[in-house]
Write a protein that holds these residues in place. Sequence first.
Motif, PDB file in Angstrom:
ATOM      1  N   ASP A 205       0.823  -1.213   0.000  1.00  0.00           N
ATOM      2  CA  ASP A 205       0.000   0.000   0.000  1.00  0.00           C
ATOM      3  C   ASP A 205       0.856   1.263   0.000  1.00  0.00           C
ATOM      4  O   ASP A 205       0.435   2.310  -0.471  1.00  0.00           O
ATOM      5  CB  ASP A 205      -0.898   0.031   1.244  1.00  0.00           C
ATOM      6  CG  ASP A 205      -2.092  -0.884   1.095  1.00  0.00           C
ATOM      7  OD1 ASP A 205      -2.396  -1.257  -0.060  1.00  0.00           O
ATOM      8  OD2 ASP A 205      -2.712  -1.220   2.113  1.00  0.00           O
ATOM      9  N   ILE A 206       2.023   1.167   0.607  1.00  0.00           N
ATOM     10  CA  ILE A 206       2.871   2.349   0.735  1.00  0.00           C
ATOM     11  C   ILE A 206       4.275   2.050   0.207  1.00  0.00           C
ATOM     12  O   ILE A 206       4.920   1.090   0.638  1.00  0.00           O
ATOM     13  CB  ILE A 206       2.955   2.810   2.215  1.00  0.00           C
ATOM     14  CG1 ILE A 206       1.557   3.257   2.684  1.00  0.00           C
ATOM     15  CG2 ILE A 206       3.985   3.923   2.394  1.00  0.00           C
ATOM     16  CD1 ILE A 206       1.487   3.728   4.121  1.00  0.00           C
ATOM     17  N   LEU A 207       4.705   2.865  -0.749  1.00  0.00           N
ATOM     18  CA  LEU A 207       6.057   2.701  -1.291  1.00  0.00           C
ATOM     19  C   LEU A 207       6.822   4.012  -1.167  1.00  0.00           C
ATOM     20  O   LEU A 207       6.313   5.074  -1.530  1.00  0.00           O
ATOM     21  CB  LEU A 207       6.009   2.273  -2.764  1.00  0.00           C
ATOM     22  CG  LEU A 207       5.507   0.854  -3.048  1.00  0.00           C
ATOM     23  CD1 LEU A 207       5.421   0.621  -4.546  1.00  0.00           C
ATOM     24  CD2 LEU A 207       6.406  -0.193  -2.395  1.00  0.00           C
ATOM     25  N   PRO A 261       0.402   1.620  -5.644  1.00  0.00           N
ATOM     26  CA  PRO A 261       0.131   1.657  -4.198  1.00  0.00           C
ATOM     27  C   PRO A 261      -0.837   2.786  -3.852  1.00  0.00           C
ATOM     28  O   PRO A 261      -1.132   3.638  -4.693  1.00  0.00           O
ATOM     29  CB  PRO A 261       1.518   1.952  -3.608  1.00  0.00           C
ATOM     30  CG  PRO A 261       2.190   2.768  -4.663  1.00  0.00           C
ATOM     31  CD  PRO A 261       1.709   2.208  -5.974  1.00  0.00           C
ATOM     32  N   LYS A 262      -1.294   2.797  -2.596  1.00  0.00           N
ATOM     33  CA  LYS A 262      -2.141   3.915  -2.143  1.00  0.00           C
ATOM     34  C   LYS A 262      -1.298   5.174  -1.997  1.00  0.00           C
ATOM     35  O   LYS A 262      -1.782   6.275  -2.223  1.00  0.00           O
ATOM     36  CB  LYS A 262      -2.796   3.560  -0.806  1.00  0.00           C
ATOM     37  CG  LYS A 262      -3.884   2.513  -0.957  1.00  0.00           C
ATOM     38  CD  LYS A 262      -4.530   2.209   0.387  1.00  0.00           C
ATOM     39  CE  LYS A 262      -5.584   1.114   0.218  1.00  0.00           C
ATOM     40  NZ  LYS A 262      -5.884   0.476   1.510  1.00  0.00           N
ATOM     41  N   LEU A 263      -0.046   4.997  -1.554  1.00  0.00           N
ATOM     42  CA  LEU A 263       0.862   6.147  -1.445  1.00  0.00           C
ATOM     43  C   LEU A 263       2.186   5.823  -2.131  1.00  0.00           C
ATOM     44  O   LEU A 263       2.812   4.795  -1.849  1.00  0.00           O
ATOM     45  CB  LEU A 263       1.148   6.483   0.038  1.00  0.00           C
ATOM     46  CG  LEU A 263       2.276   7.491   0.275  1.00  0.00           C
ATOM     47  CD1 LEU A 263       1.933   8.862  -0.283  1.00  0.00           C
ATOM     48  CD2 LEU A 263       2.611   7.596   1.770  1.00  0.00           C
ATOM     49  N   TYR A 264       2.597   6.721  -3.025  1.00  0.00           N
ATOM     50  CA  TYR A 264       3.922   6.609  -3.651  1.00  0.00           C
ATOM     51  C   TYR A 264       4.673   7.881  -3.320  1.00  0.00           C
ATOM     52  O   TYR A 264       4.305   8.968  -3.766  1.00  0.00           O
ATOM     53  CB  TYR A 264       3.779   6.452  -5.169  1.00  0.00           C
ATOM     54  CG  TYR A 264       5.059   6.041  -5.874  1.00  0.00           C
ATOM     55  CD1 TYR A 264       5.409   4.701  -6.000  1.00  0.00           C
ATOM     56  CD2 TYR A 264       5.920   6.995  -6.416  1.00  0.00           C
ATOM     57  CE1 TYR A 264       6.567   4.312  -6.640  1.00  0.00           C
ATOM     58  CE2 TYR A 264       7.099   6.614  -7.057  1.00  0.00           C
ATOM     59  CZ  TYR A 264       7.410   5.264  -7.170  1.00  0.00           C
ATOM     60  OH  TYR A 264       8.556   4.874  -7.812  1.00  0.00           O
ATOM     61  N   LEU A 265       5.678   7.759  -2.500  1.00  0.00           N
ATOM     62  CA  LEU A 265       6.456   8.919  -2.077  1.00  0.00           C
ATOM     63  C   LEU A 265       7.777   8.912  -2.840  1.00  0.00           C
ATOM     64  O   LEU A 265       8.636   8.066  -2.612  1.00  0.00           O
ATOM     65  CB  LEU A 265       6.682   8.836  -0.557  1.00  0.00           C
ATOM     66  CG  LEU A 265       7.463   9.947   0.115  1.00  0.00           C
ATOM     67  CD1 LEU A 265       6.874  11.315  -0.175  1.00  0.00           C
ATOM     68  CD2 LEU A 265       7.475   9.718   1.628  1.00  0.00           C
ATOM     69  N   ALA A 266       7.920   9.846  -3.794  1.00  0.00           N
ATOM     70  CA  ALA A 266       9.093   9.859  -4.686  1.00  0.00           C
ATOM     71  C   ALA A 266      10.121  10.849  -4.162  1.00  0.00           C
ATOM     72  O   ALA A 266       9.878  12.051  -4.147  1.00  0.00           O
ATOM     73  CB  ALA A 266       8.663  10.237  -6.100  1.00  0.00           C
ATOM     74  N   LEU A 267      11.261  10.338  -3.747  1.00  0.00           N
ATOM     75  CA  LEU A 267      12.304  11.180  -3.160  1.00  0.00           C
ATOM     76  C   LEU A 267      13.465  11.338  -4.134  1.00  0.00           C
ATOM     77  O   LEU A 267      14.127  10.356  -4.471  1.00  0.00           O
ATOM     78  CB  LEU A 267      12.823  10.545  -1.864  1.00  0.00           C
ATOM     79  CG  LEU A 267      11.768  10.231  -0.794  1.00  0.00           C
ATOM     80  CD1 LEU A 267      12.406   9.445   0.345  1.00  0.00           C
ATOM     81  CD2 LEU A 267      11.135  11.511  -0.276  1.00  0.00           C
ATOM     82  N   GLY A 268      13.694  12.560  -4.591  1.00  0.00           N
ATOM     83  CA  GLY A 268      14.835  12.812  -5.482  1.00  0.00           C
ATOM     84  C   GLY A 268      14.734  12.075  -6.805  1.00  0.00           C
ATOM     85  O   GLY A 268      15.737  11.666  -7.371  1.00  0.00           O
ATOM     86  N   ILE A 269      13.496  11.902  -7.280  1.00  0.00           N
ATOM     87  CA  ILE A 269      13.257  11.253  -8.575  1.00  0.00           C
ATOM     88  C   ILE A 269      12.793  12.327  -9.551  1.00  0.00           C
ATOM     89  O   ILE A 269      11.840  13.051  -9.266  1.00  0.00           O
ATOM     90  CB  ILE A 269      12.194  10.145  -8.422  1.00  0.00           C
ATOM     91  CG1 ILE A 269      12.791   8.958  -7.665  1.00  0.00           C
ATOM     92  CG2 ILE A 269      11.650   9.707  -9.782  1.00  0.00           C
ATOM     93  CD1 ILE A 269      11.815   7.835  -7.399  1.00  0.00           C
TER      94      ILE A 269
END
Lengths: 324, 260
Positions: A205-207, A261-269
Amino acid sequence: MAASIWVVVEQWQGQITDISFEALALGREVADTSKATLEAVLPGHQCAALAEQLGCADSVLCADHPALAEPVPETHAAALAELARQRQPRAILIPVTNTAMGVSTLLGALLDAPAVNFAIDLKATDGTLEARCVLYGGKVETRVRFSKQPAIIGLWPGARPADQGRSDRKPAVEQVQVSLPSEARVRLKRYIEPEAGEVDLTREDILVAVGRGIQSKDNMELAEELARALGGELCGSRPVVDQGWLPLSRQIGKSGLTVKPKLYLALGISGAPEHVEGMKNSGLIVAVNTDPQAPIFNVAHYGVVADALELVPALTEAVRARKG
Amino acid sequence: MNLLVLMRMVPDVVEELEIAPDGKSLDREALRLIASESDDHALEEALLLKERYGGKVTVVVPDAPEVGDLLYTAAAKGADRVIRLRGIKTGLGVAALARSCAAALQATPGLLPVNLILTGTQAIEDLDGLVAPLVAHHLGLPYIGVVTAVTEIADGKASVVKEFQAGYRGEFQIALPAVLGVQSAEKPPRYVPVAKVRAAMKSVKIEECEVPQPTPAALEGIEVLAMSKPEVAGRAAMLEGSPEEVAGKLCDLLAERGLL
């Protein structure tokens, strides 16, 4: 004879790929506006049964040859060139995937015809074809007009919804012969199955996804802590996997996984099209990047212009505090 | 083992890209150029193959601003010969570029034949084709792209691994000489200290090579109508503030959606 628009249909493991249906949907529009017929071209071996699924096209050309069972670009390009010389289509749409990488370029070279890459749209206006292509990692779009036929269009995923290219109608199917060299210079020896990941990221659900902006292997720990605090898993874009900071089993995008997923948190992408392809349908996309022009902000729901390395520790702490 | 690596300078997309006043091209004055990323991997793969099988690595790059840095860096990493191709312009017009490169390779004594030509699988400005299959076509050589490893070279053939999708890969056998479009090398491109690059600047000679019939970087059969920033359906709502403030806002958003 009416002009025809061709869509080259790609198979993967005995199935027609989604991008082929996307290409059919776009091809249908172009054929209708330019009063052309839409023909699906299905190169392969003993795969005529798949033609039934291609009812979005007016007809299907099944090019059957044992050599076409292997996904070898020069073999497929040679077969398509032979057919195109005989039948003179006005335009040829080909999916741009890893499997087909090089086919559209080789076909253009063989036919001495213009071939564009990375197209996301195609229009027929006043008798000419215009394509819209994505360049520079998704930062620039280019509109081009073809002045020569056939126009070869390498199509990027997402041009149209795949469902728009599916139809229950039964198309007319024609078997066509192609002559190919008996000795291929390139042969497929074997398929290699995906490396088994410890977790199935497509079910998470969370990536928390990291890209080049994470800067070093040591910083991966920061992202991992955040993923743990959120109860999610860590994944990444191509540069991070190429550096060996994450295994291929955790790569999202063209060569890797497609996730929702329900949450996709993209860091430095940055959001290059190759990555976006694998995550654009996520429920909530939050992107953190130092570059306000980064294309990831065009697909994210929420964005933060910041150095992920500064934000992540604060976010991890805030998440822990909320969760108690 | 003779290995030839064809590399290219492309705009650095980390920098802001300005559209030129004609609205049809990038303002190349304002651009910073860097080696195309997958070309860097092609060089690394060639250096790894040289370590494994012996032989020579020759790096060939069409002329561009700052191409010297790229060539000296390649030499410092272990390339044996570094060559600047004069008379070709990089930019849009990959079909013309690849044809000129192929012609230059054929016309320059001592460059061909080689066992393998390696180049990047694709570059960010490959509007009208990919270099690897085009060079293969013009030289009459077999090609395979999206290569991530060369597993064996024996009996005039190479075994290479290519990526497909969803983690699937395939092992292919290709007759040599051949052209490989490299996606990523078996190891990350090696780091080379600045001091070593400086030393290369003093000791290494960049060879110059003229393209037989210089071609402008023109598109053929295609005309660019306009270049623009992407048309987007939507854009992210931007959150501002200190890291703590932004973290708080993000937590609120996640909590509202039942994700915390």
